[in-house]
Design an enzyme around this catalytic site. Structure first.
Site, mmCIF file in Angstrom:
data_model
loop_
_atom_site.group_PDB
_atom_site.id
_atom_site.type_symbol
_atom_site.label_atom_id
_atom_site.label_comp_id
_atom_site.label_asym_id
_atom_site.label_seq_id
_atom_site.Cartn_x
_atom_site.Cartn_y
_atom_site.Cartn_z
ATOM 1 N N ARG A 52 -11.235 15.009 -48.858
ATOM 2 C CA ARG A 52 -11.129 13.836 -49.728
ATOM 3 C C ARG A 52 -10.071 14.028 -50.814
ATOM 4 O O ARG A 52 -9.487 13.069 -51.306
ATOM 5 C CB ARG A 52 -12.491 13.536 -50.370
ATOM 6 N N TYR A 105 -0.904 -9.670 -60.469
ATOM 7 C CA TYR A 105 -1.394 -9.837 -59.093
ATOM 8 C C TYR A 105 -2.848 -10.321 -59.160
ATOM 9 O O TYR A 105 -3.662 -9.749 -59.903
ATOM 10 C CB TYR A 105 -1.278 -8.474 -58.407
ATOM 11 N N ASP A 177 2.488 -2.097 -63.469
ATOM 12 C CA ASP A 177 2.522 -2.202 -62.002
ATOM 13 C C ASP A 177 3.984 -2.313 -61.594
ATOM 14 O O ASP A 177 4.649 -3.310 -61.883
ATOM 15 C CB ASP A 177 1.704 -3.421 -61.552
ATOM 16 N N LYS A 202 3.631 -1.914 -49.941
ATOM 17 C CA LYS A 202 4.763 -2.835 -49.874
ATOM 18 C C LYS A 202 6.024 -2.093 -49.422
ATOM 19 O O LYS A 202 6.141 -1.742 -48.268
ATOM 20 C CB LYS A 202 4.926 -3.544 -51.220
#
Ligand SMILES: *Cc1c(COP(=O)(O)O)cnc(C)c1O
Length: 387
Positions: A52, A105, A177, A202
């Site tokens: 993890r 966003y 961001d 993206k």
């Protein structure tokens, strides 16, 4: 030549942690939950002790993202939204107050307004084009400012250095961001942000086939807080997706330059269309954000908005129906061109300039197809819209 002297595209290709004694160009992809140790002492000693926390590919991706953003510490997340939530949660606590840009966003805004509220933190919007508006909304309990520049759907740019100057004296954290700037065209940490966040989904992944997010900072104390939230929430990134993000990163510079050139050409072409009222693209000299963009960014990409003039009855349906190259779908940053209508998802403060729009707002992502073919596709769609 030292690494610092090399151009960004060179450094993107050559960042390595140096820990690997490598026989292949790319790092080994380990699909693992369990990590095995030779002896009992190893179990509680060496890191990583569990999949993890990430393995070889994750360490390489962290190093490369740190290089890209000028950060000393990178933490990976399973997607961009989770990276935004992680960064915000590391900066606020119960009883605190957060200001976030009105053009954030949508799901990030929803996290602020719904999840933070449930955690006893008040979240409030501010106008990204009005630093005085932000300053008026500051309170003694304000802990962090969340910026996204340019903002989603409407592409406003906030004056990050001015906001940083206001926040520094008050010890308020700034999170930015940086998905649009992708690290290559904008460096929030150098301009005064404490944390830069990217949806690697993206342009970094670049092929519309994986999710990933990253949180970057130069501040060791803040990095420890981010790590603690990440551990407590069990945040991690699947190895295959980390691998795809690292692979995408190696060609980011070349792809971004191609998206930028095609995006600008399409934005200018759309500006001249009789059906178009306004193109929302900060690299266009007509944009109200152009001066800030010129000062704080070194490039653009293929993502921008278009405000149409009033559309005849049924015109939008005919427009989307007639398209054959532009796909109708969310997300962006892949090799393919996309367009979405935005009115359904636009949630803004009362009095926002978006209320005075002449017609529907569209968002375009210009992919890597030939611009000539994209123009022909839109020609057909505009003709159908007006018919
Ligand atoms: C897409 C996007 C996100 C969320 O990223 P996911 O990987 O889709 O969760 C966050 N911020 C911006 C600006 C985005 O465009």
């Amino acid at each position: 030549m030292t690494d610092d002297e090399a151009a960004p595209e060179t450094r993107l290709i050559h960042t390595r942690t140096g820990r690997l004694d490598r026989v292949t160009v790319n790092p080994p992809l380990e699909r693992a939950s369990t990590v095995l140790f030779r002896d009992e002492a190893g179990l509680y000693g060496a890191k990583p002790t569990y999949g993890r926390m990430g393995l070889t590919v994750h360490r390489e991706l962290e190093a490369a993202m740190g290089e890209l953003e000028g950060a000393a510490h990178t933490r990976l997340a399973s997607n961009g939204l989770q990276a935004c939530a992680l960064a915000i949660a590391a900066c606020v606590s119960s009883g605190g107050h957060l200001l976030f840009t009105d053009s954030a966003y949508g799901p990030t805004a929803r996290f602020c307004e719904r999840r933070l509220k449930a955690m006893g933190i008040e979240a409030e919007r501010f106008d990204p084009r009005d630093t005085a508006d932000l300053e008026r909304r500051l309170r003694p309990e304000t802990q962090a400012i969340f910026l996204e520049s340019p903002g989603s759907l409407t592409f406003e740019i906030a004056d990050l250095p001015a906001i940083a100057a206001i926040c520094k004296a008050r010890r308020i954290r700034i999170i930015c961001d940086n998905t649009w700037g992708a690290g290559l065209h904008h460096q929030p940490l150098a301009l005064g942000a404490d944390i830069s966040v990217q949806a690697l989904t993206k342009y970094v992944v670049g092929h519309a086939d994986a999710f990933a997010g990253a949180v970057m900072t130069r501040n060791g104390g803040l990095a420890a807080k981010i790590a603690a939230v990440s551990e407590d929430w069990g945040i991690g990134l699947a190895p295959d997706d980390a691998y795809l993000a690292l692979r995408g990163l190696r060609t980011l510079h070349t792809r971004l330059k191609a998206h930028e050139a095609a995006g600008l050409e399409m934005a200018q072409w759309l500006s001249a269309r009789p059906e178009v009222a306004d193109v929302l693209h900060p690299a266009l000299p007509t944009s109200p954000d152009h001066a800030l963009w010129t000062r704080d960014f070194t490039g653009s990409n293929g993502l921008f908005g278009v405000v149409l003039k009033p559309v005849p009855e049924g015109g939008m349906e005919r427009f989307f129906e007639a398209l054959s190259l532009f796909g109708l779908g969310f997300s962006w940053g892949g090799f393919e061109s996309l367009v979405i209508p935005c009115d359904q998802q636009l949630t803004r403060m009362k009095g926002s300039w978006t209320e005075q729009r002449s017609g529907p707002l569209l968002r375009f992502h210009i992919g890597l197809e030939a611009v000539r073919d994209l123009k022909a596709d839109l020609d057909t769609a505009f003709a159908a819209m007006s018919a």
